[in-house]
Motif scaffolding. Structure first.
Motif, short mmCIF file in Angstrom:
data_model
loop_
_atom_site.label_atom_id
_atom_site.label_comp_id
_atom_site.label_asym_id
_atom_site.label_seq_id
_atom_site.Cartn_x
_atom_site.Cartn_y
_atom_site.Cartn_z
N ILE A 33 9.35 0.98 5.04
CA ILE A 33 9.74 -0.09 4.13
C ILE A 33 8.67 -1.17 4.24
CG2 ILE A 33 11.50 -1.82 3.64
CD1 ILE A 33 13.43 0.30 5.11
N ILE A 34 7.92 -1.33 3.17
CA ILE A 34 6.79 -2.27 3.15
C ILE A 34 7.07 -3.27 2.04
CG2 ILE A 34 4.29 -2.54 2.99
CD1 ILE A 34 4.04 0.44 3.70
N PHE A 35 7.33 -4.51 2.41
CA PHE A 35 7.76 -5.51 1.43
C PHE A 35 6.77 -6.66 1.35
CE2 PHE A 35 12.34 -5.70 -0.16
CZ PHE A 35 12.46 -4.33 -0.26
N GLY A 36 6.54 -7.12 0.10
CA GLY A 36 5.86 -8.39 -0.09
C GLY A 36 6.79 -9.51 0.34
N ALA A 37 6.34 -10.34 1.26
CA ALA A 37 7.22 -11.32 1.90
C ALA A 37 7.58 -12.48 0.98
CB ALA A 37 6.54 -11.87 3.16
N ASN A 38 6.86 -12.64 -0.11
CA ASN A 38 7.05 -13.82 -0.96
C ASN A 38 7.77 -13.49 -2.26
OD1 ASN A 38 5.61 -15.37 0.97
ND2 ASN A 38 3.69 -14.62 0.11
N ASP A 39 8.66 -12.52 -2.21
CA ASP A 39 9.46 -12.14 -3.36
C ASP A 39 10.80 -12.87 -3.25
OD1 ASP A 39 11.10 -10.89 -5.26
OD2 ASP A 39 10.26 -8.91 -4.88
N ALA A 58 13.67 4.55 10.10
CA ALA A 58 13.02 3.55 9.25
C ALA A 58 12.16 2.61 10.08
CB ALA A 58 14.07 2.75 8.49
N ARG A 59 11.09 2.15 9.43
CA ARG A 59 10.22 1.14 10.03
C ARG A 59 9.92 0.10 8.96
NH1 ARG A 59 4.44 2.73 12.54
NH2 ARG A 59 4.50 3.99 10.65
N LEU A 60 10.02 -1.16 9.31
CA LEU A 60 9.85 -2.25 8.36
C LEU A 60 8.57 -3.02 8.67
CD1 LEU A 60 10.83 -4.27 6.19
CD2 LEU A 60 12.26 -5.34 7.95
N ARG A 61 7.75 -3.21 7.64
CA ARG A 61 6.55 -4.05 7.75
C ARG A 61 6.50 -5.02 6.57
NH1 ARG A 61 3.31 0.05 9.27
NH2 ARG A 61 4.31 1.24 7.62
N GLU A 93 -5.60 -3.58 -0.62
CA GLU A 93 -6.29 -3.13 0.60
C GLU A 93 -5.34 -3.13 1.78
OE1 GLU A 93 -9.95 -5.13 1.38
OE2 GLU A 93 -10.64 -4.99 -0.70
N ALA A 94 -4.56 -4.19 1.94
CA ALA A 94 -3.63 -4.28 3.06
C ALA A 94 -2.56 -3.20 2.96
CB ALA A 94 -2.97 -5.66 3.09
N VAL A 95 -2.05 -2.96 1.76
CA VAL A 95 -1.02 -1.94 1.58
C VAL A 95 -1.61 -0.55 1.82
CG1 VAL A 95 0.57 -0.89 -0.07
CG2 VAL A 95 0.31 -3.38 -0.01
N ALA A 96 -2.83 -0.31 1.35
CA ALA A 96 -3.46 1.00 1.55
C ALA A 96 -3.67 1.28 3.04
CB ALA A 96 -4.80 1.05 0.81
N ARG A 97 -4.04 0.26 3.80
CA ARG A 97 -4.23 0.46 5.25
C ARG A 97 -2.93 0.91 5.90
NH1 ARG A 97 -7.57 -4.19 4.87
NH2 ARG A 97 -5.83 -5.53 5.52
N LEU A 98 -1.83 0.33 5.50
CA LEU A 98 -0.55 0.72 6.05
C LEU A 98 -0.19 2.15 5.66
CD1 LEU A 98 1.55 -2.54 5.49
CD2 LEU A 98 0.65 -1.68 7.65
N LEU A 99 -0.44 2.51 4.43
CA LEU A 99 -0.12 3.86 3.96
C LEU A 99 -0.97 4.92 4.64
CD1 LEU A 99 0.37 3.38 0.10
CD2 LEU A 99 2.14 3.63 1.84
N ILE A 100 -2.25 4.69 4.75
CA ILE A 100 -3.15 5.68 5.32
C ILE A 100 -2.96 5.78 6.82
CG2 ILE A 100 -5.56 6.28 5.73
CD1 ILE A 100 -6.20 4.96 3.01
N HIS A 101 -2.74 4.65 7.47
CA HIS A 101 -2.54 4.65 8.92
C HIS A 101 -1.33 5.48 9.31
CE1 HIS A 101 -2.41 3.21 13.05
NE2 HIS A 101 -1.13 2.94 12.88
#
Length: 286
Positions: free
Chosen positions: A235-241, A259-262, A276-284
């Motif tokens: 679960i990867i969320f934009g914090a400013n929504d 589940a893991r939340l970032r 770029e930040a989201v891609a790093r999380l996905l690829i990692h």
């Protein structure tokens, strides 16, 4: 190395044809599901950052470059069937399924129906069932309320009112006139673009299911279906929504056993704001 050009694909469904873009690469393919009122274009910046991993994005019926035939409420199970058609007809096998906004519930439903076909489920700013801090944007609530259909019809028939509603909603999300997502993704769907009509019928058809889909997902949570899903869920969320917010993210994290939340410092469209930040999380996490 520059990314290879995407292979344009036409996927048949019983409701109409879908347009998909298959970006060549290696590894388990990412499959991206958009929500409303946007289309697969919202993933373009992120997909460019994921090269050389294989990525597939597509437009749900009536959106983007898919067939403009959605002029009635979206049928039960239709979005799930469209997702199944893309994955099956492109022969993708096991996938990493990514859902954003209203595409998030569809991604969860696919994973529940086909857990053996999903290596990892990824959820960006979306919902699944009721949660204490969940809020829907005012314009979406307006379109989703069956008692307000005449008012919604009148507002959207007036081009100036339609433009005002879009501007108001963008401001509520924290997006201003300088944010290119408005002109490149959102405005063409509401006003059309060169060679392509608007997607208002499709937007109205899907948003009309808002409260029905909320009830369906709430029932799946209540019956414990999400707790049975054993695959990894990121679960990867934009914090400013302000709507699909951090409280909603925490609620989602509690639904799945693995589940893991970032969090990313971004707004609702985190894949556009911070690719770029989201891609790093996905690829990692691959």
């Amino acid at each position: 190395m520059q990314p290879s050009a995407a292979v344009e694909q036409r996927v048949s469904t019983r409701h109409g044809y879908l347009h998909a873009k298959d970006h060549p690469g290696h590894g388990t393919p990412f499959v991206f599901l958009h929500g409303y009122p946007d289309d697969s274009t919202v993933y373009d910046k992120l997909i460019a950052q994921l090269h050389p991993h294989r990525s597939v994005s597509f437009d749900f019926l009536g959106y983007g470059q898919s067939e403009r035939v959605q002029n009635s409420p979206v049928a039960d199970g239709q979005r799930l069937a469209e997702t199944e058609a893309v994955i099956d007809q492109l022969g993708l096998g096991k996938v990493i399924l990514v859902g954003h906004d209203a595409g998030g519930p569809v991604a969860v439903e696919y994973a529940l129906a086909h857990p053996d076909r999903v290596e990892r489920l990824v959820l960006f700013n979306c919902y699944f069932g009721e949660s204490p801090t969940l809020r829907f944007p005012e314009m979406i609530r307006l379109m989703g309320d069956p008692d307000l259909v005449p008012l919604t019809d009148a507002l959207f028939a007036d081009l100036a009112q339609r433009q005002w509603l879009l501007g108001y909603t963008a401001t509520r999300f924290g997006y201003g006139p300088a944010d290119d997502i408005r002109d490149r993704v959102i405005v063409p769907l509401f006003f059309g673009s060169e060679g392509q009509p608007d997607a208002l019928d499709a937007i109205r058809a899907w948003t009309a299911r808002l409260f029905t889909d909320l009830a369906i997902t709430s029932e799946l949570v209540a019956t414990g279906k999400t707790g049975d899903l054993q695959i990894p869920v990121d679960i990867i969320f934009g914090a400013n929504d302000p709507y699909l917010n951090s409280g909603v993210a925490e609620h989602l994290a509690g639904l799945f056993p693995n589940a893991r939340l970032r969090s990313v410092q971004a707004r609702h469209w985190l894949q556009w704001d911070e690719p770029e930040a989201v891609a790093r999380l996905l690829i990692h996490d691959e």
